[in-house]
Design a protein around this motif. Structure first.
Motif, PDB file in Angstrom:
ATOM      1  N   ILE A 136       0.862  -1.186   0.000  1.00  0.00           N
ATOM      2  CA  ILE A 136       0.000   0.000   0.000  1.00  0.00           C
ATOM      3  C   ILE A 136       0.892   1.227   0.000  1.00  0.00           C
ATOM      4  O   ILE A 136       1.721   1.398   0.900  1.00  0.00           O
ATOM      5  CB  ILE A 136      -0.926  -0.001   1.227  1.00  0.00           C
ATOM      6  CG1 ILE A 136      -1.875  -1.210   1.176  1.00  0.00           C
ATOM      7  CG2 ILE A 136      -1.739   1.298   1.297  1.00  0.00           C
ATOM      8  CD1 ILE A 136      -2.724  -1.378   2.417  1.00  0.00           C
TER       9      ILE A 136
ATOM     10  N   ILE B  17      -3.462   7.701   1.927  1.00  0.00           N
ATOM     11  CA  ILE B  17      -3.409   6.532   1.045  1.00  0.00           C
ATOM     12  C   ILE B  17      -3.460   6.995  -0.405  1.00  0.00           C
ATOM     13  O   ILE B  17      -4.302   7.806  -0.781  1.00  0.00           O
ATOM     14  CB  ILE B  17      -4.582   5.585   1.340  1.00  0.00           C
ATOM     15  CG1 ILE B  17      -4.574   5.165   2.809  1.00  0.00           C
ATOM     16  CG2 ILE B  17      -4.527   4.355   0.440  1.00  0.00           C
ATOM     17  CD1 ILE B  17      -5.856   4.479   3.259  1.00  0.00           C
TER      18      ILE B  17
ATOM     19  N   VAL C  36      -6.905  -1.458  -0.241  1.00  0.00           N
ATOM     20  CA  VAL C  36      -7.432  -1.157   1.090  1.00  0.00           C
ATOM     21  C   VAL C  36      -8.917  -1.508   1.153  1.00  0.00           C
ATOM     22  O   VAL C  36      -9.408  -2.017   2.168  1.00  0.00           O
ATOM     23  CB  VAL C  36      -7.197   0.314   1.452  1.00  0.00           C
ATOM     24  CG1 VAL C  36      -7.706   0.610   2.859  1.00  0.00           C
ATOM     25  CG2 VAL C  36      -5.719   0.657   1.362  1.00  0.00           C
TER      26      VAL C  36
ATOM     27  N   VAL D 197      -2.481  -4.275  12.571  1.00  0.00           N
ATOM     28  CA  VAL D 197      -2.138  -3.580  11.333  1.00  0.00           C
ATOM     29  C   VAL D 197      -0.797  -2.903  11.579  1.00  0.00           C
ATOM     30  O   VAL D 197      -0.707  -1.942  12.341  1.00  0.00           O
ATOM     31  CB  VAL D 197      -3.207  -2.537  10.953  1.00  0.00           C
ATOM     32  CG1 VAL D 197      -2.813  -1.804   9.678  1.00  0.00           C
ATOM     33  CG2 VAL D 197      -4.569  -3.201  10.795  1.00  0.00           C
TER      34      VAL D 197
ATOM     35  N   ARG E 239       0.956   5.927   9.126  1.00  0.00           N
ATOM     36  CA  ARG E 239       0.374   5.186   8.012  1.00  0.00           C
ATOM     37  C   ARG E 239      -0.475   4.017   8.487  1.00  0.00           C
ATOM     38  O   ARG E 239      -1.512   3.721   7.903  1.00  0.00           O
ATOM     39  CB  ARG E 239       1.485   4.743   7.063  1.00  0.00           C
ATOM     40  CG  ARG E 239       2.079   5.934   6.314  1.00  0.00           C
ATOM     41  CD  ARG E 239       3.237   5.574   5.418  1.00  0.00           C
ATOM     42  NE  ARG E 239       3.599   6.713   4.559  1.00  0.00           N
ATOM     43  CZ  ARG E 239       4.597   6.709   3.694  1.00  0.00           C
ATOM     44  NH1 ARG E 239       5.343   5.627   3.553  1.00  0.00           N
ATOM     45  NH2 ARG E 239       4.841   7.787   2.959  1.00  0.00           N
TER      46      ARG E 239
ATOM     47  N   ILE F 132      -4.631   3.578   7.767  1.00  0.00           N
ATOM     48  CA  ILE F 132      -5.351   2.382   7.308  1.00  0.00           C
ATOM     49  C   ILE F 132      -6.487   2.056   8.272  1.00  0.00           C
ATOM     50  O   ILE F 132      -7.615   1.768   7.865  1.00  0.00           O
ATOM     51  CB  ILE F 132      -4.388   1.187   7.197  1.00  0.00           C
ATOM     52  CG1 ILE F 132      -3.298   1.457   6.148  1.00  0.00           C
ATOM     53  CG2 ILE F 132      -5.171  -0.085   6.852  1.00  0.00           C
ATOM     54  CD1 ILE F 132      -3.813   1.584   4.745  1.00  0.00           C
ATOM     55  N   LYS F 133      -6.204   2.089   9.560  1.00  0.00           N
ATOM     56  CA  LYS F 133      -7.227   1.789  10.562  1.00  0.00           C
ATOM     57  C   LYS F 133      -8.387   2.775  10.449  1.00  0.00           C
ATOM     58  O   LYS F 133      -9.558   2.363  10.471  1.00  0.00           O
ATOM     59  CB  LYS F 133      -6.617   1.857  11.961  1.00  0.00           C
ATOM     60  CG  LYS F 133      -7.647   1.673  13.076  1.00  0.00           C
ATOM     61  CD  LYS F 133      -6.995   1.699  14.451  1.00  0.00           C
ATOM     62  CE  LYS F 133      -8.019   1.543  15.562  1.00  0.00           C
ATOM     63  NZ  LYS F 133      -7.392   1.485  16.903  1.00  0.00           N
TER      64      LYS F 133
ATOM     65  N   TYR G 289      -9.440   4.458   7.929  1.00  0.00           N
ATOM     66  CA  TYR G 289     -10.214   4.194   6.722  1.00  0.00           C
ATOM     67  C   TYR G 289     -11.132   2.990   6.931  1.00  0.00           C
ATOM     68  O   TYR G 289     -12.313   3.022   6.564  1.00  0.00           O
ATOM     69  CB  TYR G 289      -9.267   3.943   5.542  1.00  0.00           C
ATOM     70  CG  TYR G 289      -9.980   3.825   4.214  1.00  0.00           C
ATOM     71  CD1 TYR G 289     -10.170   4.946   3.405  1.00  0.00           C
ATOM     72  CD2 TYR G 289     -10.479   2.603   3.759  1.00  0.00           C
ATOM     73  CE1 TYR G 289     -10.830   4.852   2.189  1.00  0.00           C
ATOM     74  CE2 TYR G 289     -11.143   2.491   2.553  1.00  0.00           C
ATOM     75  CZ  TYR G 289     -11.320   3.626   1.772  1.00  0.00           C
ATOM     76  OH  TYR G 289     -11.990   3.518   0.578  1.00  0.00           O
TER      77      TYR G 289
ATOM     78  N   THR H 219      -3.064  -1.101  15.919  1.00  0.00           N
ATOM     79  CA  THR H 219      -2.068  -0.555  15.006  1.00  0.00           C
ATOM     80  C   THR H 219      -0.729  -0.406  15.705  1.00  0.00           C
ATOM     81  O   THR H 219      -0.645  -0.042  16.877  1.00  0.00           O
ATOM     82  CB  THR H 219      -2.507   0.816  14.459  1.00  0.00           C
ATOM     83  OG1 THR H 219      -2.888   1.671  15.541  1.00  0.00           O
ATOM     84  CG2 THR H 219      -3.679   0.677  13.507  1.00  0.00           C
TER      85      THR H 219
ATOM     86  N   VAL I 105       2.382  -2.707   4.514  1.00  0.00           N
ATOM     87  CA  VAL I 105       1.490  -2.798   5.664  1.00  0.00           C
ATOM     88  C   VAL I 105       1.218  -4.278   5.882  1.00  0.00           C
ATOM     89  O   VAL I 105       0.747  -4.970   4.973  1.00  0.00           O
ATOM     90  CB  VAL I 105       0.178  -2.033   5.428  1.00  0.00           C
ATOM     91  CG1 VAL I 105      -0.801  -2.303   6.570  1.00  0.00           C
ATOM     92  CG2 VAL I 105       0.442  -0.536   5.312  1.00  0.00           C
TER      93      VAL I 105
END
Length: 223
Positions: free
Chosen positions: A111, A120, A128, A147, A167, A171-172, A174, A188, A210
């Motif tokens: 990613i 992202i 994702v 993550v 980063r 992700i978390k 999102y 995370t 990731v």
């Protein structure tokens, strides 16, 4: 006349071949551009689903099985970090998580993010989104996932540590916002450049990744 006809046929053949060679070739490589690196939902589910137990009796047909429950030590660790902010984790806790995750179902996702940013990238959104669909699938929903953000070796340790944490948090955020995954089911952690996937090529893209780890399957994860 026969000679002229032969010449005409030859000329037409040359024109036909030339036209075929001049056609756009982009369609042939449509799967080989940036989108080819986007992983599918099924691939993620297969990688993160607990391995089934082997039947106790030869030839016995059994239903789906779940992996053994995590050890008491692992469960205690996961409970202690659920709901914690990434930046609140100590270096010792990060290493404990890495050790506990070593034998768990996991997958590395390539990613990418905007330059010097935790946003992202547009080309990585499909990956994702596939992750979001996978984590909400019946096979994985309710599990607890780590993550983990990783960087390559460019830049200082403090910078990369901060970037990897930002980063992972991106992700978390999102996944929580777009797929309504419980924030406490996503732990995370950032490792900066401390755990290179390809240490022989410290600047390789493979190191900028990731990693997602299924720490507790859905039947044992605490709600």
């Amino acid at each position: 006349m026969r000679s002229a006809a032969n010449w005409l046929t030859a000329i037409l053949s040359i024109i036909t071949v030339g036209a075929a060679l001049s056609l756009p070739t982009s369609a042939a490589y449509a799967g080989d551009d940036g989108n080819s690196k986007n992983i599918t939902e099924d691939e993620i589910v297969r990688a993160l689903a607990p391995a089934p137990k082997k039947p106790l009796t030869r030839g016995l047909s059994i239903g789906p099985q779940t992996a053994p429950a995590p050890s008491a030590t692992d469960s205690k660790l996961i409970q202690s970090v659920r709901g914690r902010s990434t930046r609140s984790l100590s270096s010792t806790e990060r290493e404990e998580i890495a050790l506990a995750a070593k034998d768990k179902p996991n997958i590395d996702l390539e990613i990418t993010f905007d330059y010097n940013s935790a946003n992202i990238s547009a080309k990585s959104l499909p990956s994702v989104q596939a992750l979001g669909r996978a984590l909400t699938s019946p096979d994985l929903k309710g599990s607890t996932f780590v993550v983990a953000g990783h960087t390559d070796a460019a830049g200082g340790e403090a910078y990369n540590q901060d970037l990897s944490e930002s980063r992972a948090d991106s992700i978390k955020r999102y996944l929580v916002e777009k797929y309504s995954i419980s924030a406490t089911d996503l732990v995370t952690v950032g490792y900066g450049k401390s755990k290179l996937k390809d240490p022989n090529q410290p600047l390789a893209e493979a190191n900028r990744r990731v990693q997602v780890v299924n720490m507790e399957n859905k039947t044992t994860a605490s709600k």
